[in-house]
Design a protein around this motif. Structure first.
Motif, PDB file in Angstrom:
ATOM      1  N   MET A   1      40.832  25.319  25.278  1.00 51.42           N
ATOM      2  CA  MET A   1      40.721  25.495  23.853  1.00 51.42           C
ATOM      3  C   MET A   1      40.147  24.216  23.253  1.00 51.42           C
ATOM      4  O   MET A   1      40.571  23.122  23.587  1.00 51.42           O
ATOM      5  N   ILE A   3      39.419  22.180  19.744  1.00 49.38           N
ATOM      6  CA  ILE A   3      39.798  22.056  18.339  1.00 49.38           C
ATOM      7  C   ILE A   3      38.966  20.927  17.755  1.00 49.38           C
ATOM      8  O   ILE A   3      38.938  19.822  18.305  1.00 49.38           O
ATOM      9  N   GLY A  26      34.938  33.569  12.540  1.00 50.70           N
ATOM     10  CA  GLY A  26      36.160  33.521  13.332  1.00 50.70           C
ATOM     11  C   GLY A  26      36.466  32.112  13.812  1.00 50.70           C
ATOM     12  O   GLY A  26      35.564  31.380  14.214  1.00 50.70           O
ATOM     13  N   GLY A  27      37.730  31.720  13.755  1.00 54.25           N
ATOM     14  CA  GLY A  27      38.138  30.420  14.254  1.00 54.25           C
ATOM     15  C   GLY A  27      38.005  29.283  13.266  1.00 54.25           C
ATOM     16  O   GLY A  27      38.182  28.126  13.631  1.00 54.25           O
ATOM     17  N   ILE A  43      37.938  23.991  13.290  1.00 53.28           N
ATOM     18  CA  ILE A  43      37.457  25.141  14.046  1.00 53.28           C
ATOM     19  C   ILE A  43      38.155  25.139  15.406  1.00 53.28           C
ATOM     20  O   ILE A  43      38.445  24.094  15.965  1.00 53.28           O
ATOM     21  N   GLU A  44      38.440  26.335  15.886  1.00 52.18           N
ATOM     22  CA  GLU A  44      39.003  26.524  17.215  1.00 52.18           C
ATOM     23  C   GLU A  44      38.071  27.441  17.990  1.00 52.18           C
ATOM     24  O   GLU A  44      37.626  28.461  17.469  1.00 52.18           O
ATOM     25  N   ALA A  45      37.800  27.046  19.231  1.00 52.97           N
ATOM     26  CA  ALA A  45      36.898  27.836  20.069  1.00 52.97           C
ATOM     27  C   ALA A  45      37.360  27.756  21.517  1.00 52.97           C
ATOM     28  O   ALA A  45      38.092  26.841  21.897  1.00 52.97           O
ATOM     29  N   ASP A  46      36.917  28.713  22.314  1.00 55.84           N
ATOM     30  CA  ASP A  46      37.331  28.788  23.710  1.00 55.84           C
ATOM     31  C   ASP A  46      36.605  27.809  24.631  1.00 55.84           C
ATOM     32  O   ASP A  46      37.103  27.492  25.697  1.00 55.84           O
ATOM     33  N   ASP A  77      44.662  26.016  27.366  1.00 52.23           N
ATOM     34  CA  ASP A  77      45.290  27.117  26.641  1.00 52.23           C
ATOM     35  C   ASP A  77      46.690  27.307  27.205  1.00 52.23           C
ATOM     36  O   ASP A  77      46.859  27.556  28.392  1.00 52.23           O
TER      37      ASP A  77
END
Length: 82
Positions: A1, A3, A26-27, A43-46, A77
């Motif tokens: 993840m 951030i 999204g995110g 922002i959060e992303a994979d 994660d």
């Protein structure tokens, strides 16, 4: 993840539209906004690639003048660690 924290500078007259456009991505979370168009955004992303793509999308939104990366952190994660 991934951030990331960003400082987004927008045209003051476009601030409501910019806020709506960013929240539609999204995110993205907006934590603060000033009347002169500055926003504190996370922002959060994979993945790194997804975070970079989201940063680019934010930078290209109508009314956004500049976007600065303030902080970036990669964390495993917690759902995948068990």
């Amino acid at each position: 993840m991934n951030i990331s924290s960003l400082l987004v500078n927008a045209r003051p007259e476009a601030l409501p539209q910019v806020q709506g456009d960013l929240l539609a991505l999204g995110g993205v979370e907006i934590h603060a906004a000033t009347d002169n168009g500055q926003l504190i955004v996370t922002i959060e992303a994979d993945s790194d690639r997804a975070a970079a793509d989201l940063f680019t999308k934010i930078s290209q939104q109508p009314g956004v003048l500049a976007t600065s990366l303030v902080y970036h952190q990669f964390e495993p994660d917690p759902d995948e660690e068990a």
